[in-house]
Write an enzyme that holds these catalytic residues in place. Structure first.
Site, short mmCIF file in Angstrom:
data_model
loop_
_atom_site.label_atom_id
_atom_site.label_comp_id
_atom_site.label_asym_id
_atom_site.label_seq_id
_atom_site.Cartn_x
_atom_site.Cartn_y
_atom_site.Cartn_z
N ARG A 103 -57.18 5.22 39.66
CA ARG A 103 -56.20 5.67 38.76
C ARG A 103 -55.49 6.17 37.38
O ARG A 103 -54.48 6.81 36.69
CB ARG A 103 -55.37 4.47 38.57
CG ARG A 103 -54.18 4.25 37.63
CD ARG A 103 -52.46 5.04 38.35
NE ARG A 103 -53.03 4.92 39.29
CZ ARG A 103 -51.92 6.38 40.37
NH1 ARG A 103 -51.91 6.72 39.42
NH2 ARG A 103 -52.47 6.07 41.99
N LYS A 138 -42.89 17.62 20.39
CA LYS A 138 -41.97 16.26 20.95
C LYS A 138 -42.70 16.11 21.92
O LYS A 138 -42.72 16.38 23.07
CB LYS A 138 -41.21 16.65 21.55
CG LYS A 138 -39.96 17.03 20.20
CD LYS A 138 -38.05 17.21 21.10
CE LYS A 138 -37.19 17.62 19.70
NZ LYS A 138 -36.02 18.08 19.75
N LYS A 170 -36.11 22.41 8.06
CA LYS A 170 -34.58 22.08 9.30
C LYS A 170 -34.12 21.48 8.29
O LYS A 170 -34.11 21.76 7.19
CB LYS A 170 -35.27 20.89 10.00
CG LYS A 170 -36.26 21.17 11.26
CD LYS A 170 -36.92 19.90 12.14
CE LYS A 170 -36.28 20.17 13.46
NZ LYS A 170 -36.15 20.72 14.16
N GLU A 200 -34.42 26.61 10.02
CA GLU A 200 -33.46 26.35 11.76
C GLU A 200 -32.24 26.47 10.68
O GLU A 200 -31.83 26.36 9.72
CB GLU A 200 -34.07 24.86 11.43
CG GLU A 200 -32.80 24.06 12.78
CD GLU A 200 -33.01 22.89 13.05
OE1 GLU A 200 -33.39 22.17 13.66
OE2 GLU A 200 -32.21 22.18 12.12
N ASP A 221 -30.50 26.89 16.11
CA ASP A 221 -30.28 25.75 16.95
C ASP A 221 -29.13 25.90 17.21
O ASP A 221 -28.18 25.67 17.10
CB ASP A 221 -30.57 24.38 15.89
CG ASP A 221 -30.83 23.34 16.58
OD1 ASP A 221 -31.50 23.09 17.70
OD2 ASP A 221 -30.37 22.16 16.24
#
Length: 289
Positions: A103, A138, A170, A200, A221
């Site tokens: 597993r 992410k 960002k 960004e 973006d």
């Protein structure tokens, strides 16, 4: 592109933790109860749906932690495209160890092959353009190195591995700094000579400001395809252009055609579906007969 394997030290602690989680306090009481300690067996990893393989070394590690005598022979190495029913690898050794490691090995292999398969779908969509598909930060906590390896197995490239790789300014950084110019100037004053700076931007007006200051890359973006084409023309090779924002295999082709250098997608690591891979028993006695 050459796919360099991960060094064992990079994944052994992760696999060890996962297997310990499964073994709990008493080990595999099912296999210990049913399977004689000296019984040997052979199994095959078989694809049950089309996809791209990634994670065989990690699967091997899981089996060998369960029993060092287990061997795994890859028939379709990482980066291979497989069809349903195709044998990916043959695994032989003590039967108890094979069942105990099954597993954990499949959890890693199916997940990483899913990441590679998702990446390959975007790479295929962008084929014929200069755009490279890249991942993001992410990632599943604790699995970043493995998932970014799987992206490479699927034909993609890697964005930052962590916050210390490069400076990426960002929207919240800009908001806290007060404006784009202040944020970039502070970043330039702080960065070392080998540290790249990316900003960004959401609009062409912001892009114009950034280009006037000068940075290494711009993250475009959630722009429309027409805005992306204009952004590429405005940049004129002065910075690397990266498109991001809800990009799928259905939209990637048109986005790549705008002329951007990179297309980044977070879902290929955080939301890709696991590739269905089964572990099937081989009856060695029947095969010998």
């Amino acid at each position: 592109m050459t796919l360099n394997p991960l060094l064992p030290i990079m994944y052994e602690p992760i696999v060890r933790t996962a297997l310990l989680e499964d073994l709990g306090r008493a080990g595999d009481i099912t296999a210990d109860a049913i399977v004689p300690a000296d019984q040997q067996a052979a199994l095959v990893l078989r694809a049950r749906q089309p996809g791209v393989v990634a994670g065989l070394d990690i699967a091997r590690c899981a089996f060998q932690f369960a029993s060092p005598a287990i061997t795994l022979r890859a028939e379709r190495p990482d980066g291979s495209v497989v069809a349903p029913g195709e044998i990916i690898a043959t695994i032989e050794g003590p039967a108890r160890g094979l069942l105990t490691g099954e597993r954990t090995a499949l959890n890693f292999l199916c997940h990483l092959s899913g990441v590679a398969t998702a990446t390959a779908s975007l790479v295929s969509a962008a084929k014929g353009t200069k755009a490279q598909i890249v991942c993001t930060r992410k990632t599943t906590p604790g699995l970043r190195a493995l998932e970014k390896y799987a992206v490479r197995a699927g034909g993609g490239g890697n964005h930052r591995f962590g916050l210390d790789d490069a400076i990426l300014i960002k929207d919240n950084h800009i908001a806290l700094a007060g404006d784009i110019s202040t944020a970039v100037q502070r970043a330039k004053a702080h960065a070392g000579h080998l540290v790249k700076i990316e900003v960004e931007v959401d609009t062409l007006a912001q892009l114009e400001q950034v280009l006037a200051i000068g940075v290494d890359a711009v993250l475009l973006d959630n722009m429309s395809n027409e805005e992306l084409r204009q952004a590429v023309a405005m940049t004129g090779g002065r910075a690397i252009t990266e498109a991001s924002g809800r990009i799928t295999a259905a939209t990637a082709k048109a986005i790549a055609a705008t002329g951007v250098d990179l297309i980044s997608a977070g879902w290929i690591t955080h939301s890709s579906a696991a590739l269905d891979i089964g572990l099937d028993y081989l009856d060695l006695k029947r095969q010998a007969a």
